[in-house]
Design a protein around this motif. Structure first.
Motif, PDB file in Angstrom:
ATOM      1  N   THR A  79      62.303 -18.093 -13.121  1.00 32.35           N
ATOM      2  CA  THR A  79      63.270 -18.689 -14.051  1.00 32.35           C
ATOM      3  C   THR A  79      63.673 -20.085 -13.592  1.00 32.35           C
ATOM      4  N   TRP A  80      63.887 -20.241 -12.287  1.00 35.72           N
ATOM      5  CA  TRP A  80      64.299 -21.531 -11.738  1.00 35.72           C
ATOM      6  C   TRP A  80      63.244 -22.596 -11.961  1.00 35.72           C
ATOM      7  N   LEU A 187      66.518 -25.788  -1.081  1.00 34.94           N
ATOM      8  CA  LEU A 187      66.992 -27.030  -1.684  1.00 34.94           C
ATOM      9  C   LEU A 187      68.501 -27.003  -1.881  1.00 34.94           C
ATOM     10  N   GLN A 188      69.030 -25.823  -2.235  1.00 33.30           N
ATOM     11  CA  GLN A 188      70.465 -25.671  -2.417  1.00 33.30           C
ATOM     12  C   GLN A 188      71.206 -25.976  -1.123  1.00 33.30           C
ATOM     13  N   PRO A 194      67.515 -29.486  -7.877  1.00 27.66           N
ATOM     14  CA  PRO A 194      67.500 -30.362  -9.057  1.00 27.66           C
ATOM     15  C   PRO A 194      68.359 -29.849 -10.206  1.00 27.66           C
ATOM     16  N   LEU A 195      68.698 -28.557 -10.213  1.00 30.41           N
ATOM     17  CA  LEU A 195      69.530 -28.029 -11.284  1.00 30.41           C
ATOM     18  C   LEU A 195      71.015 -28.256 -11.021  1.00 30.41           C
ATOM     19  N   LEU A 227      59.780 -33.347  -5.401  1.00 32.97           N
ATOM     20  CA  LEU A 227      58.457 -33.541  -4.802  1.00 32.97           C
ATOM     21  C   LEU A 227      58.504 -33.534  -3.272  1.00 32.97           C
ATOM     22  N   ILE A 228      59.289 -34.408  -2.690  1.00 32.83           N
ATOM     23  CA  ILE A 228      59.263 -34.569  -1.232  1.00 32.83           C
ATOM     24  C   ILE A 228      59.782 -33.323  -0.526  1.00 32.83           C
ATOM     25  N   MET A 229      60.987 -32.861  -0.885  1.00 32.32           N
ATOM     26  CA  MET A 229      61.571 -31.713  -0.199  1.00 32.32           C
ATOM     27  C   MET A 229      60.786 -30.419  -0.449  1.00 32.32           C
TER      28      MET A 229
END
Length: 261
Positions: A79-80, A187-188, A194-195, A227-229
């Motif tokens: 979903t993410w 990422l969080q 990104p969200l 992209l990078i992370m």
């Protein structure tokens, strides 16, 4: 493509064959150390392969336990990443429309917006990379059991011909099946999900200086978070996979004490 049970069946038969070859070498009345040393190795390899075949279900159970311990699921990950791709396409559509608007103006004005073509190229690459993540995730989630069984089968080939490739397949499947869905959480934790950060369309105030907004805020943020992370995280998983591959395949000796001296 064959089922995992086919490869496990092949692996078990190869284990028996390896054991037989090892026993025959040890029984040869030829006192050649270079040849004789393969007897104990082959017998040890056959035992190790048989152990892997029998703990196949345990490996799958271990993967599920690791995923639960990390608090992630493939459903949430799917979903993410679909939401992320949808947002990327929205941004790409806006930039394309913005570029088309100014390209229809007087050439003397439109030349100042030429950098938009580079922005569009970067966004295209980001979308491609994210879709590649989606395809990779689909393959891993649907075929990780098959890859593990195939890896066990390769490790069962006599004389350790396929041990390195087999161990790599097993470790890759374990690490990426358990670790890839953790990407949103990774990422969080870095504040780069990104969200959760501003990647949407520019506000009415930003539209007055849209080109500066895209080149100094939108594209750097998108490249870092999309992209990078993610590539850094894949690099971390790859390093863990290489370490686990070495642990499973061993170096000169097997990783568990089944060698016969």
């Amino acid at each position: 493509m064959f089922s995992p049970f086919f490869y496990l069946y092949v692996a078990m038969n190869l284990s028996v064959l390896t054991y037989t070859i090892g026993a025959m070498i040890m029984a040869l009345p030829i006192p050649i150390h270079g040849l004789k040393k393969w007897g104990p190795r082959l017998i040890g390899d056959s035992i190790y392969s048989a152990v892997l075949v029998n703990v196949y279900g345990g490996i799958l159970y271990l993967i599920q336990e690791i995923s639960q311990a990390l608090g992630v699921s493939w459903a949430n990950f799917g979903t993410w990443i679909e939401t992320v791709i949808s947002e990327e396409i929205s941004i790409y559509t806006f930039v394309r429309a913005f570029s088309g608007l100014f390209s229809s103006l007087d050439p003397a004005i439109a030349i100042f917006f030429a950098p938009l073509s580079y922005v569009i190229s970067i966004l295209t690459g980001i979308i491609t990379a994210t879709e590649t993540f989606l395809v990779l995730a689909f393959i891993i989630n649907n075929y990780y059991g098959l890859f593990i069984a195939l890896g066990i089968g390769l490790m069962s080939i006599p004389f350790r011909v396929g041990r390195g490739i087999g161990a790599s397949l097993i470790s890759f499947s374990i690490v990426f099946e358990a670790g890839l869905p953790y990407l949103p959480n990774f990422l969080q934790g870095l504040g780069m999900n990104p969200l959760d950060i501003e990647l949407g369309m520019p506000t009415s105030a930003q539209l007055n200086n849209a080109l500066t907004y895209m080149t100094t805020i939108l594209i750097p943020t998108a490249m870092t978070s999309l992209l990078i992370m993610p590539l850094v995280y894949l690099g971390i998983l790859s390093g863990l996979s290489m370490g686990l591959s070495y642990a499973i395949g061993g170096s000169q000796k097997l990783p568990i004490p089944v060698e016969i001296f």
